[in-house]
Every structure is written in C-alpha cells, then in structure tokens.
Design an enzyme around this catalytic site. Structure first.
Site, mmCIF file in Angstrom:
data_model
loop_
_atom_site.group_PDB
_atom_site.id
_atom_site.type_symbol
_atom_site.label_atom_id
_atom_site.label_comp_id
_atom_site.label_asym_id
_atom_site.label_seq_id
_atom_site.Cartn_x
_atom_site.Cartn_y
_atom_site.Cartn_z
ATOM 1 N N ASP A 173 15.537 48.974 54.629
ATOM 2 C CA ASP A 173 15.970 50.106 53.804
ATOM 3 C C ASP A 173 14.777 50.681 53.046
ATOM 4 O OD1 ASP A 173 18.535 51.420 52.423
ATOM 5 O OD2 ASP A 173 17.052 50.978 50.872
ATOM 6 N N THR B 292 53.220 21.353 25.066
ATOM 7 C CA THR B 292 53.851 22.668 24.919
ATOM 8 C C THR B 292 54.461 23.182 26.224
ATOM 9 O OG1 THR B 292 51.767 23.822 25.390
ATOM 10 C CG2 THR B 292 52.249 23.281 23.083
ATOM 11 N N CYS C 282 47.177 34.482 25.778
ATOM 12 C CA CYS C 282 45.965 34.765 26.559
ATOM 13 C C CYS C 282 46.269 35.322 27.945
ATOM 14 C CB CYS C 282 45.103 33.509 26.683
ATOM 15 S SG CYS C 282 45.795 32.216 27.752
ATOM 16 N N CYS D 83 41.282 30.809 25.893
ATOM 17 C CA CYS D 83 42.439 31.101 25.046
ATOM 18 C C CYS D 83 42.091 30.860 23.575
ATOM 19 C CB CYS D 83 43.620 30.230 25.444
ATOM 20 S SG CYS D 83 45.118 30.557 24.470
ATOM 21 N N TRP E 87 20.232 47.557 59.858
ATOM 22 C CA TRP E 87 20.519 48.173 58.561
ATOM 23 C C TRP E 87 21.997 48.527 58.451
ATOM 24 C CZ3 TRP E 87 22.784 52.671 56.945
ATOM 25 C CH2 TRP E 87 22.699 52.960 55.575
ATOM 26 N N TYR F 46 24.525 46.882 55.750
ATOM 27 C CA TYR F 46 25.166 47.701 54.725
ATOM 28 C C TYR F 46 26.685 47.547 54.794
ATOM 29 C CZ TYR F 46 26.224 51.775 51.822
ATOM 30 O OH TYR F 46 26.699 52.609 50.829
ATOM 31 N N CYS G 296 50.908 31.259 29.192
ATOM 32 C CA CYS G 296 50.724 31.497 27.762
ATOM 33 C C CYS G 296 50.937 32.982 27.463
ATOM 34 C CB CYS G 296 49.319 31.069 27.355
ATOM 35 S SG CYS G 296 48.877 31.451 25.645
ATOM 36 N N ARG H 212 54.480 27.111 32.143
ATOM 37 C CA ARG H 212 54.694 28.552 32.071
ATOM 38 C C ARG H 212 53.448 29.213 31.459
ATOM 39 N NH1 ARG H 212 57.445 26.323 27.787
ATOM 40 N NH2 ARG H 212 57.030 27.224 25.723
#
Length: 491
Positions: free
Chosen positions: A453, A28, A66, A36, A433, A437, A63, A61
């Site tokens: 913490d 295709t 999907c 898909c 700490w 973070y 689809c 190319r």
C-alpha cells in the site's frame, strides 16, 4: 487469568475486563460486569463465568445497576479465528435465531454436537443459551426504547412464543416485561404507538465500547470513503452524524451514529436504527459494531504497538485508534477492486456510479440515502459500462461478485479467514493488496499488514528516517491498527 486475578479486577472495578468475564454473587443471586460500581462482594461469595449466558444458565439474574448484558463484546472473538471464535461471531449476527443450531453447525463445518461441546467447554453455555441471552438483551432494548406492543417485541427479538419470551425476561431481569418497561426512564416518543411494526423515529441505542475511542479518526476514515446514495455524514467535525443504509436478512434499514457521546467518559456512541423489520435489530446492531470496531481491546493494542520505538509516538498521539470494519461483507470486496491503482476519492466516485446504476432503491429516499449497495448476484452479470473502467477491471468485479454469489468465497461473520484469503487470491484480478484489504475490513482481522500500500510505504519511510525500516512482525497480532497509524501519519 485465574479466579484470584479476576477478583482483583473486580476489586479495582477495572473496565478493561467488561465483557471478558462476568461476576456472579451467591448471596444476591445477581451477576455483574467487573466494573460494577456496587459494593464489592466478599471473595467467598463470588463465582466467575465466561459469558452472560453461562451466568444466566447458573440461575443468576442481570444486575439492574451495571447492566452486564450491555457490555462490549469480548475482544477475543475479534482476534480468534478458530471454530469457537467464528461461532461467536455468527451467533452475534443472529444465525441461530434464523437457522437454528444445525444452520450454525453447517456454516462451521461441524456437527451440532461438536459445536455444543466446544462452546460449552469454553463459554459455559451452548449456542441455544448464548442466543437466548442475546434475545433477552434485544427484547430489553425494545421494551425500554419503543412503544411497540409486547407481543410484537417478543417475535421481533427472535423468541418462538410469547410464553418463552415472558419466562426468559423474568429469569434474566427478575421482573415481567411490563414492569421492565415501566421502570425505564421516559423517552421522547414513547407515548406514541407506531402504526405498524417498526418505530418511525427509530430504535435509540447506546453502542458501548471499552477504553479510549478515537471517534474523530473513525469518522474521518468513513467520511473520506462515504459513497453517495448509501452513506452520508452530517454536521461538522466533533459533532458529526454518520448515516448509511443496511441490507438485512428480513428487510432494509437506515443507521445513524453520532460522533460525540456527550463527554470523554461516556463509553458509548449514540445510535438510531430505523428498520423495515424489527427482527433484524440484533443483526443491524452487530454490523454497526463491526463497522465502528467497538469490540476492540485498545489496552492490548496500545501495550504492544506503544512499546515499539518507531510507532510508539503515533500511538501516544492517537489513543483509542480503531480499525473500521464493514456493515456489509460483500461491499468492501467490490470497493477494493474499484480502488485498485486509483485514489480514495476516485474509488468513491466509481462506487457512487455503481450504486446509482445497480443498487436496490429504498422504498422512499431518506435524506441523501437512496439505495442499498448492489447485491453480488446483480453485479456478477452486469456490463458495468457506467464505470468507464478498463474491461479487465470490470471483469475482475464480475469475477469477485460471481464467487460471492455462488459461495466460492465466504466473507460472512463466521468465515474462515485463511480459506477466504486463499479463495480471493485464486480469482483473476485479485492481488495481495486487495485480498489483504478485504480481510482487514470485511473479515475484521486485527492482524493484517499491507506492505504494497502506498500510504503504508510512505508511513514506514517517515518513521524510519535515515535508519532501517521498522519490523512489522513485532506489531503482531495488531498490525491492522499499525496500518491505520501509518495512514494517519501520512494523511
């Protein structure tokens, strides 16, 4: 995975692998995501590609059913800290569009040839092809969701010329831009042409994710930390909208993300972006994706953390829990220093004062949004007397901002996490700490543990009971998610 296991994923339409690889069908000439819904092609007619850009470079190319260009990003780039992972995060942020391949290579510390070779070896496409595929996706969004003139869309998406834009759209979607626009589902406001540049109603988007998504946890996390002036939440739990300002390379923007996508099976969050310059669309999308941790792999996280006897019940109770990142890499660094030894509410109040005093005002207030977060260069020399904090803490903020402004500390999407952590810890006023973070949120590291913490300590005690404390090393490489589970357990 080998090709046979990839084909089995396609046969079962396994959405866990959307964005991890792409399926190209020789008969295709199209390529799809693994999930898909179309009829599964024969094995001998299938080829697999590690990226959409590689499939496009091979002549396939996208689809139309999907939409493989709209899948979540591969979770591998969140986890990996090597040059390829850093390059992919930079390309997603639009660095190649703004600075070209030499700019990308300079940020990584490699030559352009080395970057080309590494990306091609792992992804089947070089940085130009990867950026080109991203520009095509941005252009499709603008064509199908705005009434902007096609010429404006070409340059807003990052193309160098209208001819390049037309050729790329034809190759990627097998139809010219006007037909692609005409095929879109009619949307409110499409018949009204914006006066200049950006659509005043904003660009509507669907921010895709894979697997379960605990939106309530993410919105609760953001709500507790929302800084007046730059963030706000509207609505009630279950139907909230998070809004925030964005400082972007070409201008500013306002982003809105809805909590409820309209059903648990909808694998996306509704988003609207209002930008002063549409060239910032790609960057704005990626920053919101990082903030909401939309490219995570919840299956791998649940598999590792759910197997732990202590943490397993928390994982089962909160499927799809995420580790929110940051929309501005410098912002969590400043807010982390503000949050040292104070409560979340107190840190939020201090950040609000900082924004009011030093933030850049929007051209016009947008609801409760009035500013963008202050730039590091502005705060580096500011007295910060408005904060009412000890001088040592104000000095720490100035030190961190000076390092960010000078480039001594790099927290951008392509930063080296280990190097950034070392540079942060070398600054006066920054401890483990704070550095951890910042690494978790600004750098999006999924494997950060914060043993110092208070919330983590309380959570560990609650899990352990009378027995020994759980071994956090067993939670690698997903310890950031374990931290959020512990925070939720003690909230």
């Amino acid at each position: 995975m080998d090709d046979d296991s990839r084909y089995e994923a396609v046969r079962s339409r396994d959405e866990r692998f959307d964005g991890v690889f792409f399926t190209a069908v020789l008969t295709t000439g199209i390529y799809c995501r693994p999930s898909c819904p179309a009829t599964t092609p024969k094995r001998e007619n299938v080829r697999f590609h590690p990226s959409a850009a590689a499939a496009q470079a091979a002549g396939f190319r996208a689809c139309r059913r999907c939409r493989p260009d709209a899948v979540p990003g591969s979770a591998e780039w969140n986890l990996r800290a090597d040059a390829v992972g850093r390059a992919m995060r930079l390309i997603a942020d639009g660095v190649v569009d703004r600075e070209g391949v030499p700019g990308l290579a300079a940020r990584l510390g490699y030559s352009p040839r080395q970057v080309q070779r590494q990306l091609t070896a792992e992804l089947g496409a070089g940085p130009v092809a990867l950026a080109r595929a991203q520009r095509a996706h941005t252009a499709r969004i603008l064509l199908q969701t705005t009434a902007l003139p096609i010429t404006e869309i070409a340059f807003a998406a990052g193309f160098a010329s209208v001819r390049q834009f037309n050729d790329t759209i034809r190759e990627t979607y097998a139809r010219p831009p006007r037909e692609l626009r005409a095929a879109a589902t009619p949307r409110a406001g499409r018949g009204v042409r914006p006066a200049a540049g950006a659509d005043p109603a904003g660009v509507p988007l669907r921010l895709a994710y894979r697997g379960a998504y605990d939106a309530a946890q993410v919105f609760d996390f953001l709500a507790r930390r929302a800084v007046p002036g730059i963030e706000e939440l509207r609505g009630s739990p279950g139907a909230r909208t998070y809004r925030r300002t964005l400082a972007l390379p070409h201008g500013t923007g306002v982003a809105e993300v809805d909590e409820a996508p309209g059903g648990r099976q909808a694998r996306w969050l509704p988003c609207r972006l209002r930008l002063t310059d549409l060239r910032d669309l790609t960057t704005a999308v990626q920053r919101m994706r990082r903030l909401f941790d939309l490219d995570a792999d919840p299956y791998a996280v649940a598999e590792r953390l759910g197997a732990d006897p202590a943490l397993g019940p928390l994982v089962a109770a909160r499927p799809g829990l995420r580790s929110p990142g940051a929309a501005d890499p410098a912002e969590p660094a400043v807010r982390a220093v503000l949050g040292q030894q104070v409560t979340v509410a107190a840190a939020r109040t201090l950040a609000g004062r900082l924004v009011a005093a030093y933030g850049k005002p929007l051209s016009a207030p947008d609801g409760a949004l009035t500013h963008t977060f202050p730039e590091p260069g502005t705060l580096a020399g500011a007295p910060l007397a408005e904060l009412g904090m000890p001088e040592a803490r104000r000095a720490a903020i100035r030190t961190v901002c000076a390092a960010l402004a000078e480039g001594t500390v790099d927290l951008g999407p392509g930063a080296d996490r280990e190097e950034a952590t070392r540079a942060l810890l070398a600054l006066r006023g920054v401890g483990p700490w704070t550095a951890g973070y910042v690494r978790m949120r600004a750098l999006g590291d999924p494997d950060v543990f914060l043993p110092g913490d208070a919330g983590v300590r309380h959570g560990l005690r609650a899990l352990a009971g009378p027995g020994p404390a759980p071994d956090a090393e067993a939670w690698r490489p997903w310890r950031s998610y374990a931290v959020h589970h512990l925070w939720n357990a003690t909230a």
